[in-house]
Design a protein around this motif. Structure first.
Motif, PDB file in Angstrom:
ATOM      1  N   GLN A   1       4.097   4.313  -8.262  1.00 37.74           N
ATOM      2  CA  GLN A   1       3.172   3.224  -8.316  1.00 37.74           C
ATOM      3  C   GLN A   1       3.103   2.972  -6.907  1.00 37.74           C
ATOM      4  O   GLN A   1       4.106   3.203  -5.839  1.00 37.74           O
ATOM      5  N   THR A   2       2.357   1.748  -6.725  1.00 43.15           N
ATOM      6  CA  THR A   2       1.677   1.506  -5.151  1.00 43.15           C
ATOM      7  C   THR A   2       2.075   0.026  -4.928  1.00 43.15           C
ATOM      8  O   THR A   2       1.800  -0.814  -6.071  1.00 43.15           O
ATOM      9  N   ALA A   3       2.785  -0.372  -3.927  1.00 47.25           N
ATOM     10  CA  ALA A   3       3.341  -1.809  -3.821  1.00 47.25           C
ATOM     11  C   ALA A   3       2.121  -2.564  -3.226  1.00 47.25           C
ATOM     12  O   ALA A   3       1.266  -2.102  -2.394  1.00 47.25           O
ATOM     13  N   GLN A   4       2.007  -3.790  -4.128  1.00 43.61           N
ATOM     14  CA  GLN A   4       0.815  -4.675  -3.724  1.00 43.61           C
ATOM     15  C   GLN A   4       1.017  -5.514  -2.575  1.00 43.61           C
ATOM     16  O   GLN A   4       0.211  -6.182  -1.998  1.00 43.61           O
ATOM     17  N   ARG A   5       2.519  -5.732  -2.277  1.00 45.27           N
ATOM     18  CA  ARG A   5       2.888  -6.677  -1.310  1.00 45.27           C
ATOM     19  C   ARG A   5       4.188  -5.810  -0.594  1.00 45.27           C
ATOM     20  O   ARG A   5       4.791  -4.964  -1.249  1.00 45.27           O
ATOM     21  N   SER A   6       4.541  -6.396   0.635  1.00 42.89           N
ATOM     22  CA  SER A   6       5.826  -5.875   1.520  1.00 42.89           C
ATOM     23  C   SER A   6       6.910  -6.354   0.552  1.00 42.89           C
ATOM     24  O   SER A   6       7.061  -7.335   0.152  1.00 42.89           O
ATOM     25  N   LEU A   7       8.016  -5.243   0.500  1.00 40.04           N
ATOM     26  CA  LEU A   7       9.305  -5.559  -0.208  1.00 40.04           C
ATOM     27  C   LEU A   7      10.426  -5.292   0.781  1.00 40.04           C
ATOM     28  O   LEU A   7      10.485  -4.277   1.554  1.00 40.04           O
ATOM     29  N   ALA A   8      11.178  -6.278   0.990  1.00 38.97           N
ATOM     30  CA  ALA A   8      12.380  -6.051   1.776  1.00 38.97           C
ATOM     31  C   ALA A   8      13.571  -5.413   1.183  1.00 38.97           C
ATOM     32  O   ALA A   8      13.565  -5.425   0.039  1.00 38.97           O
ATOM     33  N   PRO A   9      14.387  -4.594   1.827  1.00 36.92           N
ATOM     34  CA  PRO A   9      15.634  -4.051   1.340  1.00 36.92           C
ATOM     35  C   PRO A   9      16.399  -4.848   0.328  1.00 36.92           C
ATOM     36  O   PRO A   9      16.792  -6.118   0.507  1.00 36.92           O
TER      37      PRO A   9
ATOM     38  N   GLU B   1       4.400  -7.165 -11.385  1.00 30.57           N
ATOM     39  CA  GLU B   1       3.374  -7.763 -10.680  1.00 30.57           C
ATOM     40  C   GLU B   1       3.156  -7.527  -9.294  1.00 30.57           C
ATOM     41  O   GLU B   1       2.226  -7.648  -8.638  1.00 30.57           O
ATOM     42  N   ASP B   2       4.293  -6.765  -8.635  1.00 28.56           N
ATOM     43  CA  ASP B   2       4.265  -6.249  -7.471  1.00 28.56           C
ATOM     44  C   ASP B   2       3.644  -5.039  -7.342  1.00 28.56           C
ATOM     45  O   ASP B   2       3.164  -4.466  -6.212  1.00 28.56           O
ATOM     46  N   MET B   3       3.234  -4.208  -8.233  1.00 27.72           N
ATOM     47  CA  MET B   3       2.802  -2.867  -8.464  1.00 27.72           C
ATOM     48  C   MET B   3       1.675  -2.657  -9.089  1.00 27.72           C
ATOM     49  O   MET B   3       1.269  -3.448  -9.680  1.00 27.72           O
ATOM     50  N   SER B   4       0.867  -1.450  -8.543  1.00 29.06           N
ATOM     51  CA  SER B   4      -0.265  -0.916  -9.215  1.00 29.06           C
ATOM     52  C   SER B   4      -0.134   0.514  -9.428  1.00 29.06           C
ATOM     53  O   SER B   4       0.742   0.993  -8.640  1.00 29.06           O
ATOM     54  N   GLU B   5      -1.089   0.895 -10.328  1.00 25.50           N
ATOM     55  CA  GLU B   5      -0.648   2.324 -10.845  1.00 25.50           C
ATOM     56  C   GLU B   5      -1.740   3.085  -9.833  1.00 25.50           C
ATOM     57  O   GLU B   5      -1.925   4.394 -10.084  1.00 25.50           O
ATOM     58  N   GLY B   6      -2.360   2.546  -8.968  1.00 27.49           N
ATOM     59  CA  GLY B   6      -3.138   3.542  -8.059  1.00 27.49           C
ATOM     60  C   GLY B   6      -3.160   2.891  -6.755  1.00 27.49           C
ATOM     61  O   GLY B   6      -2.642   1.957  -6.431  1.00 27.49           O
ATOM     62  N   PRO B   7      -3.908   3.598  -5.792  1.00 32.62           N
ATOM     63  CA  PRO B   7      -3.839   3.204  -4.432  1.00 32.62           C
ATOM     64  C   PRO B   7      -4.382   1.865  -4.111  1.00 32.62           C
ATOM     65  O   PRO B   7      -5.418   1.507  -4.893  1.00 32.62           O
ATOM     66  N   LEU B   8      -3.810   1.224  -3.254  1.00 28.66           N
ATOM     67  CA  LEU B   8      -4.233  -0.114  -2.854  1.00 28.66           C
ATOM     68  C   LEU B   8      -5.425  -0.296  -2.062  1.00 28.66           C
ATOM     69  O   LEU B   8      -5.440   0.605  -1.015  1.00 28.66           O
ATOM     70  N   LEU B   9      -6.493  -0.899  -2.297  1.00 28.41           N
ATOM     71  CA  LEU B   9      -7.715  -1.039  -1.415  1.00 28.41           C
ATOM     72  C   LEU B   9      -7.608  -2.057  -0.560  1.00 28.41           C
ATOM     73  O   LEU B   9      -7.156  -3.248  -1.009  1.00 28.41           O
TER      74      LEU B   9
ATOM     75  N   PHE C   1      12.010  -3.416 -13.557  1.00 28.21           N
ATOM     76  CA  PHE C   1      12.091  -1.963 -13.863  1.00 28.21           C
ATOM     77  C   PHE C   1      13.467  -1.309 -13.734  1.00 28.21           C
ATOM     78  O   PHE C   1      14.259  -1.564 -13.261  1.00 28.21           O
ATOM     79  N   ALA C   2      13.755  -0.946 -15.289  1.00 27.79           N
ATOM     80  CA  ALA C   2      15.160  -0.203 -15.405  1.00 27.79           C
ATOM     81  C   ALA C   2      14.890   1.184 -15.591  1.00 27.79           C
ATOM     82  O   ALA C   2      15.888   1.868 -15.317  1.00 27.79           O
ATOM     83  N   ASP C   3      13.735   1.726 -15.728  1.00 31.63           N
ATOM     84  CA  ASP C   3      13.460   3.226 -15.868  1.00 31.63           C
ATOM     85  C   ASP C   3      12.732   4.010 -14.399  1.00 31.63           C
ATOM     86  O   ASP C   3      11.607   3.380 -14.165  1.00 31.63           O
ATOM     87  N   PRO C   4      13.408   4.577 -13.733  1.00 27.01           N
ATOM     88  CA  PRO C   4      12.721   5.025 -12.531  1.00 27.01           C
ATOM     89  C   PRO C   4      11.411   5.720 -12.921  1.00 27.01           C
ATOM     90  O   PRO C   4      10.354   5.622 -11.771  1.00 27.01           O
ATOM     91  N   ALA C   5      11.448   6.345 -13.793  1.00 25.93           N
ATOM     92  CA  ALA C   5       9.973   7.237 -14.279  1.00 25.93           C
ATOM     93  C   ALA C   5       8.875   5.909 -14.308  1.00 25.93           C
ATOM     94  O   ALA C   5       7.593   6.579 -14.048  1.00 25.93           O
TER      95      ALA C   5
ATOM     96  N   GLY D   1       0.903  -1.308  -0.050  1.00 31.32           N
ATOM     97  CA  GLY D   1       0.100   0.004  -0.037  1.00 31.32           C
ATOM     98  C   GLY D   1       0.711   1.272   0.017  1.00 31.32           C
ATOM     99  O   GLY D   1       0.219   2.310  -0.155  1.00 31.32           O
ATOM    100  N   GLU D   2       2.042   1.176   0.168  1.00 31.74           N
ATOM    101  CA  GLU D   2       2.995   2.262  -0.044  1.00 31.74           C
ATOM    102  C   GLU D   2       3.415   2.695  -1.228  1.00 31.74           C
ATOM    103  O   GLU D   2       3.577   1.775  -2.175  1.00 31.74           O
ATOM    104  N   THR D   3       3.563   4.077  -1.417  1.00 37.75           N
ATOM    105  CA  THR D   3       3.875   4.643  -2.791  1.00 37.75           C
ATOM    106  C   THR D   3       5.249   4.718  -2.889  1.00 37.75           C
ATOM    107  O   THR D   3       6.066   5.231  -2.073  1.00 37.75           O
TER     108      THR D   3
END
Length: 219
Positions: A138-146, A153-161, A129-133, A107-109
């Motif tokens: 985008q919004t993370a659909q799951r938690s990501l470790a450093p 597949e991990d991202m969405s272009e809008g806020p996560l419900l 992703f190779a291009d930061p732009a 849910g974090e942007t």
């Protein structure tokens, strides 16, 4: 990496094909090359775990190699009696991709200061992703470790419900649109399906996220 495969390789070998010490053998490198070719790889990008001390009986025919799963290839000598061996394989796909430099919660942007470019093995991981732009905003659909490389597949272009979020439940039929208050009963990204409780009727309805906090009833 190869050493970690060796116990599995030895367990999967059919012992009837092991040659006595004085007899000629099939070179382990030939077995490895056959396994690599079977998955369409090459020796530079594909790891095939074959013990260099393995002594499989010499084979007068061409070795036959067939993948039995995404990570296992069966290499067979068609001689009589012949032998067969199951070889673990791992295909590498090293790319320069963006990784996150800090923990990211679902849910974090994504922001630019969270990212760095690193080389990662993306084989079987999805499209990175190779291009930061393309990733920032985008919004993370799951938690990501450093150090994790986000994929599309991990991202969405809008806020996560998320479960418990208030939503507007929209029903359309015959040119008529009805909107009522609802409550999300799960988690979904834009375009995803989700169960929603109609707060007026208390019915559970299946819908699709069509906008920020808007769920359209699926028919």
């Amino acid at each position: 990496m190869r050493q970690s495969f060796l116990p599995l390789l030895l367990a999967l070998a059919l012992c009837t094909g092991i040659a006595p010490a004085a007899e000629p053998i099939t070179p382990p490198e030939a077995i490895r090359a056959a396994a690599v070719a079977a998955v369409g790889g090459d020796l530079a990008t594909t790891e095939a775990a074959v013990d260099p001390n393995l002594r499989m009986a010499t084979c007068s025919a061409t070795l036959q190699a067939v993948p039995t799963s995404a990570r296992i290839v069966r290499v067979r000598c068609p001689d009589q009696p012949g032998w067969q061996l199951y070889v673990p394989v791992q295909v590498r796909d090293i790319e320069k991709v963006l990784v996150v430099t800090q923990p990211v919660q679902a849910g974090e942007t994504i922001t630019a200061d969270m990212l760095a470019m690193r080389r990662r093995d993306m084989a079987g991981a999805g499209s990175g992703f190779a291009d930061p732009a393309a990733l920032v905003g985008q919004t993370a659909q799951r938690s990501l470790a450093p150090g994790a490389a986000p994929t599309r597949e991990d991202m969405s272009e809008g806020p996560l419900l998320r479960r418990g979020d208030p939503v507007v439940l929209v029903s359309k039929a015959g040119g008529i649109e009805v909107r009522v208050a609802g409550r999300a009963l799960g988690r979904a990204a834009p375009g995803g399906a989700i169960s929603v409780e109609n707060l007026q009727s208390r019915r559970i309805i299946r819908g699709r996220v069509v906008g920020a906090g808007i769920v359209e009833v699926m028919r």
